[in-house]
Design a protein around this motif. Structure first.
Motif, PDB file in Angstrom:
ATOM      1  N   ALA A   1      28.557 -34.845  11.998  1.00 18.17           N
ATOM      2  CA  ALA A   1      28.147 -33.770  12.892  1.00 18.17           C
ATOM      3  C   ALA A   1      29.340 -33.283  13.707  1.00 18.17           C
ATOM      4  O   ALA A   1      30.352 -33.977  13.857  1.00 18.17           O
ATOM      5  N   LEU A   2      29.197 -32.092  14.245  1.00 21.61           N
ATOM      6  CA  LEU A   2      30.175 -31.590  15.198  1.00 21.61           C
ATOM      7  C   LEU A   2      29.951 -32.244  16.549  1.00 21.61           C
ATOM      8  O   LEU A   2      28.818 -32.492  16.966  1.00 21.61           O
ATOM      9  N   VAL A   3      31.044 -32.527  17.244  1.00 20.84           N
ATOM     10  CA  VAL A   3      30.963 -33.117  18.573  1.00 20.84           C
ATOM     11  C   VAL A   3      32.092 -32.562  19.427  1.00 20.84           C
ATOM     12  O   VAL A   3      33.186 -32.283  18.918  1.00 20.84           O
ATOM     13  N   TRP A   4      31.829 -32.381  20.722  1.00 16.77           N
ATOM     14  CA  TRP A   4      32.842 -31.836  21.621  1.00 16.77           C
ATOM     15  C   TRP A   4      32.569 -32.314  23.049  1.00 16.77           C
ATOM     16  O   TRP A   4      31.434 -32.698  23.377  1.00 16.77           O
ATOM     17  N   PRO A   5      33.573 -32.314  23.910  1.00 15.15           N
ATOM     18  CA  PRO A   5      33.370 -32.723  25.309  1.00 15.15           C
ATOM     19  C   PRO A   5      32.449 -31.736  26.025  1.00 15.15           C
ATOM     20  O   PRO A   5      32.696 -30.528  26.022  1.00 15.15           O
ATOM     21  N   SER A   6      31.409 -32.246  26.637  1.00  9.82           N
ATOM     22  CA  SER A   6      30.431 -31.377  27.296  1.00  9.82           C
ATOM     23  C   SER A   6      31.079 -30.536  28.388  1.00  9.82           C
ATOM     24  O   SER A   6      30.713 -29.365  28.589  1.00  9.82           O
ATOM     25  N   ALA A   7      32.044 -31.096  29.087  1.00 11.06           N
ATOM     26  CA  ALA A   7      32.662 -30.397  30.214  1.00 11.06           C
ATOM     27  C   ALA A   7      33.638 -29.310  29.768  1.00 11.06           C
ATOM     28  O   ALA A   7      34.061 -28.495  30.597  1.00 11.06           O
ATOM     29  N   ARG A   8      34.001 -29.298  28.475  1.00 13.28           N
ATOM     30  CA  ARG A   8      34.977 -28.305  28.011  1.00 13.28           C
ATOM     31  C   ARG A   8      34.388 -27.416  26.915  1.00 13.28           C
ATOM     32  O   ARG A   8      35.108 -26.936  26.043  1.00 13.28           O
ATOM     33  N   GLU A   9      33.098 -27.187  26.968  1.00 15.78           N
ATOM     34  CA  GLU A   9      32.481 -26.274  26.008  1.00 15.78           C
ATOM     35  C   GLU A   9      32.872 -24.837  26.354  1.00 15.78           C
ATOM     36  O   GLU A   9      32.738 -24.395  27.490  1.00 15.78           O
ATOM     37  N   THR A  10      33.369 -24.111  25.365  1.00 13.50           N
ATOM     38  CA  THR A  10      33.825 -22.731  25.568  1.00 13.50           C
ATOM     39  C   THR A  10      33.129 -21.805  24.582  1.00 13.50           C
ATOM     40  O   THR A  10      32.436 -22.253  23.657  1.00 13.50           O
ATOM     41  N   ALA A  11      33.344 -20.506  24.777  1.00 14.65           N
ATOM     42  CA  ALA A  11      32.789 -19.530  23.840  1.00 14.65           C
ATOM     43  C   ALA A  11      33.362 -19.737  22.447  1.00 14.65           C
ATOM     44  O   ALA A  11      32.667 -19.544  21.443  1.00 14.65           O
ATOM     45  N   ARG A  12      34.639 -20.147  22.371  1.00 14.93           N
ATOM     46  CA  ARG A  12      35.243 -20.407  21.062  1.00 14.93           C
ATOM     47  C   ARG A  12      34.554 -21.569  20.372  1.00 14.93           C
ATOM     48  O   ARG A  12      34.284 -21.520  19.178  1.00 14.93           O
ATOM     49  N   VAL A  13      34.301 -22.630  21.132  1.00 14.88           N
ATOM     50  CA  VAL A  13      33.610 -23.787  20.559  1.00 14.88           C
ATOM     51  C   VAL A  13      32.228 -23.384  20.074  1.00 14.88           C
ATOM     52  O   VAL A  13      31.816 -23.716  18.955  1.00 14.88           O
ATOM     53  N   ARG A  14      31.475 -22.671  20.895  1.00 17.06           N
ATOM     54  CA  ARG A  14      30.117 -22.259  20.509  1.00 17.06           C
ATOM     55  C   ARG A  14      30.144 -21.372  19.272  1.00 17.06           C
ATOM     56  O   ARG A  14      29.292 -21.506  18.384  1.00 17.06           O
TER      57      ARG A  14
END
Length: 306
Positions: free
Chosen positions: A270-283
């Motif tokens: 699965a994809l995973v990312w730091p919750s505090a650094r979610e950006t429009a690019r990540v989304r």
């Protein structure tokens, strides 16, 4: 020329088929014919030769296509660039992956992402198995595709992109290599390679358990730091290791056997990312990844198409 006229003309010039052009333009086939007829009346010459079997550009049509297509594509790119900037999508996006086939998936999505968002730059890198979340937390990458389970309060787990049957990689000379399948209980009769480093205990227990489901101890072999170590150690007869069934295609070589488990859950990525650094690019990358996997038949089928 109006925007719809340009789009229909260029699409028909590419497809040379009224039905496919209508489908791509989101209009009826009659609207395509009407628009083309209106355009040809305005210019005063035929742009396409067509009959019941074929559609082909005339010399004037080809000249028009060569003249307007580069400018129209440039307009589209600039609109996409402005839209991405407005949404905060432009800039650097760093994506990690854990294995060869997850890397192939990330690279294919990245190519589409770059084309769709011209103002972005992507960097792709492998994340070592011994520190699966370290680069995320250090800010070295923005998101990654990695194995489940993930139970980390500071990380957001996105959609499952790959789901593969669990298999056992073992020396081809091993007695179990001749079996059609193996059981989790069979691990009690083997030496299981494990993982060392900054790896959560629940992750290790899921992928390299110390006991079988009935509680029989599983002999523990050498701990690995890099995934590539698995292949060398198994070939040397130092142990066996659970892997995704896709590993047979990516890592298969003389001396290795991949035998599926008949009673183990699949390995999911699965994809995973730091919750505090979610950006429009990540989304945006997450959404595109989900769409890409769905277009290829879903998590259980996508590896066969990449």
């Amino acid at each position: 020329m109006e925007r719809l006229e340009i789009e229909i003309f260029l699409t028909l010039a590419e497809e040379l088929h009224f039905g496919r052009t209508a489908e791509r333009a989101g209009v009826s086939q009659g609207r395509v014919s009407q628009t083309l007829a209106k355009l040809e009346r305005r210019i005063g010459v035929k742009l396409f030769e067509r009959n019941s079997r074929n559609v082909a550009l005339t010399a004037i049509g080809e000249q028009l296509r060569e003249g307007i297509e580069p400018a129209y594509r440039r307009i589209q790119e600039e609109v996409a660039r402005a839209t991405a900037a407005g949404r905060g999508i432009t800039g650097m996006l760093r994506v990690g992956f854990s294995g060869a086939f997850t890397g192939d998936l990330v690279l294919q999505v990245a190519d589409i992402f770059s084309a769709r968002h011209p103002g972005t730059e992507l960097q792709i890198q492998q994340v070592q198995i011994s520190d699966p979340y370290g680069p995320l937390r250090a800010g070295d990458i923005d998101l990654q595709v990695t194995e489940l389970p993930i139970d980390e309060p500071d990380l957001t787990v996105g959609p499952v992109l790959i789901s593969q049957t669990r298999a056992l990689i073992l020396p081809s000379a091993h007695s179990f290599a001749r079996h059609a399948s193996v059981s989790l209980e069979d691990l009690a009769e083997m030496t299981l390679l494990t993982v060392s480093g900054n790896v959560p205990a629940h992750w290790v227990e899921y992928h390299a358990p110390r006991q079988t489901p009935t509680g029989r101890p599983i002999p523990q072999g050498q701990a690995i730091i890099y995934w590539e170590d698995v292949l060398s150690l198994v070939l040397a007869g130092k142990g066996v290791c659970p892997v995704s069934a896709a590993g047979a295609r990516y890592y298969g070589r003389p001396g290795l056997a991949f035998v599926p488990f008949r009673d183990a859950p699949p390995i999911e990525y699965a994809l995973v990312w730091p919750s505090a650094r979610e950006t429009a690019r990540v989304r945006a990358f997450v959404q595109l990844s989900r769409e890409f996997v769905e277009s290829r038949g879903g998590p259980s089928a996508v590896v066969d198409t990449i």
